[in-house]
Write a protein that holds these residues in place. Sequence first.
Motif, PDB file in Angstrom:
ATOM      1  N   UNK A 110     -64.684  12.883 168.949  1.00 20.75           N
ATOM      2  CA  UNK A 110     -64.360  13.133 170.444  1.00 20.75           C
ATOM      3  C   UNK A 110     -65.348  14.025 171.035  1.00 20.75           C
ATOM      4  N   UNK A 111     -65.412  15.171 170.282  1.00 23.55           N
ATOM      5  CA  UNK A 111     -66.335  16.341 170.841  1.00 23.55           C
ATOM      6  C   UNK A 111     -67.503  16.722 169.993  1.00 23.55           C
ATOM      7  N   UNK A 112     -67.808  15.937 169.095  1.00 22.83           N
ATOM      8  CA  UNK A 112     -68.892  15.887 167.994  1.00 22.83           C
ATOM      9  C   UNK A 112     -68.789  17.439 167.323  1.00 22.83           C
ATOM     10  N   UNK A 113     -67.377  17.656 167.138  1.00 21.77           N
ATOM     11  CA  UNK A 113     -67.278  19.035 166.951  1.00 21.77           C
ATOM     12  C   UNK A 113     -66.476  19.465 165.494  1.00 21.77           C
ATOM     13  N   UNK A 114     -66.253  20.685 165.174  1.00 20.64           N
ATOM     14  CA  UNK A 114     -65.505  21.013 164.276  1.00 20.64           C
ATOM     15  C   UNK A 114     -64.190  20.947 164.348  1.00 20.64           C
ATOM     16  N   UNK A 115     -63.503  20.569 163.287  1.00 17.61           N
ATOM     17  CA  UNK A 115     -62.074  20.298 163.347  1.00 17.61           C
ATOM     18  C   UNK A 115     -61.170  21.800 162.950  1.00 17.61           C
ATOM     19  N   UNK A 116     -60.193  21.680 162.624  1.00 18.34           N
ATOM     20  CA  UNK A 116     -59.395  22.842 162.237  1.00 18.34           C
ATOM     21  C   UNK A 116     -59.658  23.245 160.527  1.00 18.34           C
ATOM     22  N   UNK A 117     -59.291  24.137 160.268  1.00 17.39           N
ATOM     23  CA  UNK A 117     -59.232  24.243 158.799  1.00 17.39           C
ATOM     24  C   UNK A 117     -58.528  23.332 157.851  1.00 17.39           C
ATOM     25  N   UNK A 118     -59.410  22.747 156.961  1.00 19.90           N
ATOM     26  CA  UNK A 118     -58.840  21.624 155.983  1.00 19.90           C
ATOM     27  C   UNK A 118     -58.974  20.422 156.798  1.00 19.90           C
ATOM     28  N   UNK A 119     -59.502  20.152 157.920  1.00 17.84           N
ATOM     29  CA  UNK A 119     -59.488  18.897 158.741  1.00 17.84           C
ATOM     30  C   UNK A 119     -60.741  18.080 158.167  1.00 17.84           C
ATOM     31  N   UNK A 120     -60.620  17.415 157.034  1.00 17.78           N
ATOM     32  CA  UNK A 120     -61.832  17.014 156.147  1.00 17.78           C
ATOM     33  C   UNK A 120     -61.713  15.547 156.097  1.00 17.78           C
ATOM     34  N   UNK A 121     -61.014  14.946 156.910  1.00 17.24           N
ATOM     35  CA  UNK A 121     -60.754  13.341 156.716  1.00 17.24           C
ATOM     36  C   UNK A 121     -62.164  12.281 156.286  1.00 17.24           C
ATOM     37  N   UNK A 122     -62.449  12.024 155.441  1.00 15.67           N
ATOM     38  CA  UNK A 122     -63.583  11.166 154.949  1.00 15.67           C
ATOM     39  C   UNK A 122     -64.005  10.045 155.743  1.00 15.67           C
TER      40      UNK A 122
END
Length: 662
Positions: A317-329
């Motif tokens: 949505x914002x081409x951005x970093x997610x939260x910590x551990x938000x690393x869905x493949x």
Amino acid sequence: MKENAQVAQATGGTDPKGGRPVVPSGGGRRPLGLAEVTPTGRGFWQNLQRTNAAATLAHCERWMERLGWLANFDRVADGTTGPERPGWSFADSEVYKLIEALAWEYGSTGDPVHGAAVRRLTARIARAQDPDGYLNTCYGHPGRPPRYSDLEFGHELYCTGHLLQAAVARLRTTGEDELVAVARRAADHVCAAFGPDGLKGVCGHPGIETALAELGRALGEPAYTDQAQLFLDRRGHRTLAVPFGIGGAGYFQDDVPVRKADRWRGHAVRQLYLAAGAVDVAVERDDRELIAAVERQWAHAVARRTHLTGGMGSRHRDEGFGDDWELAPDRAYCETCAGVASVMVSWRLHLATGDMRYADLMERTFFNVVATSPSADGRAFFYANPLQQRTAGEGPGLSADGEVSPRAEGGTRAAWFDVSCCPTNVARTLASWHTYLATAGRRELTLLQYASGRIAAELGDGRTVAVEVETAYPAEGPVTVRVVDAPAGAMALRLRVPGWARGAVLHEGGRQRPAAPGSVVVDRVLVPGEDIRLNLPVTPRFTWPDRRIDALRGSVAVERGPLVYCAESTDLPDGLSLDDVLLDTSAPPVERDGTVLARAVPAPRQAPEAEPAWPYAPEPGPAASPGPPRELPLTPYHRWAERGPATMRVWLPAAPRDPGPA
């Protein structure tokens, strides 16, 4: 041109080492330039560079001409601008990135085709520059919005930044010319318009900070570095107007000052360009606090917000970093430009600190993000780089040259994008890739990335050393460094040992010794003709995720050396999908005839009529036994989708292990 080069040399311009993208004025490590590193052979990176030079550069210019992005400059020069203008507001920046790529390529090879392209494109943009130095085709002209009327999304300073970076490449490889003169005027305009007595704003997309700092270094103009620092100091005080729904001031990194931030957040490319500029300014000002802040942010992002490939940016949505551990493949965005920007930050941090962690991340990102984007022919690209593709992409496997892709996501590479920042970013990175291979210290030569070639460098103490590197890395593990010319007296030869390389061995002086991850050093008098060999263990291995990454719990990946591997549906028998495959981790992955194989078992499947109407239940389902094991061929992630549209997974569920007799 020779006379111009001499003038530039006198003012700190032309780089006597042949040009480097980053030239810190301080620190104990000096990056080597184009004249000091000569790639040889047909290795991994040499092939990519050749394809970039032979195909990608012309491909990019052809598309920008076809879509009218180049003609935008002609319309400004001719006074024929109006409400209709092809391309997004930042289309100018793609022209500048292409010129930068061409400048690095010409600086390496002297190919007159690329030299002529630089001059041809420069002539068109120079005509569009206003008398006060302002240069932009989207704003400030008849029928167009006023200058700096949309700092949040107008990208005016961002575009100027890429113009300055192109000029830095030209200045350091060729000398003062029309492009450098255009950049000088543009930089002077920015300083006048946004200096202490000018506009108090910042650009919604960072990039001008790094560019001003590098141009200041190249031209010996401290005023440019002063302006870069001023932009950095202004950021984080909510000076940008935040539109509803975009993610708040954090999207622009305008919520917390750079020095106080403890993590990277918001739009990934914006954040990483900003961090690169912060390191540049910190090095020039010997600002230890600012360096420490970026190091802290880097460590947090690598530990909690970076994918296995080195890709950064979890949210579409914002081409951005997610939260910590938000690393869905399957939802990983991992924009190619964010990979390029990550390399920019890590390279600067390594030069500032000498820490090998930064070179390790560069290697991972180079192989699994930057090299993943371009197709084998250099004429199609990935914009986003997910670690799982649930549905096969459309088309023949590579988008036809007659199409512009409206979407960054997709399971096939596209010839061009509506927002086509990634092809030119890859092009400029590949054109200068060999300048990231090594550094010279006061009395040491450090090899950071591995590819065959000749390195001839001057050490900080004035002595010279020359070596030849022979390697088939990453296909094979040995890296042989042959001493061609050695200085009088002892010196240090330092070789990086990647963090994954447990069991590496160094052979030198008739002896061998273990080489632990980090680096291994030979510190003695070197003898011309002698070989020093580092053996890196590139056997396939399993990699397990941190338990806190919810989306990966119970999954496993396969790596070999610096390469991440994936499974493609192309390699599955009819009737079997990647959703039905489990990896049997009781036996390690193997390599046979150049193919990495993992033992897989098909998961139990239900007949369509037995599928539940609701996929949730009050208790676990029966633990059915999986089917018989079979060998599953794996593909290097950087080459997935080359054989046609396919589903793909980097992380595969691990089959339950037999606990054995009770």
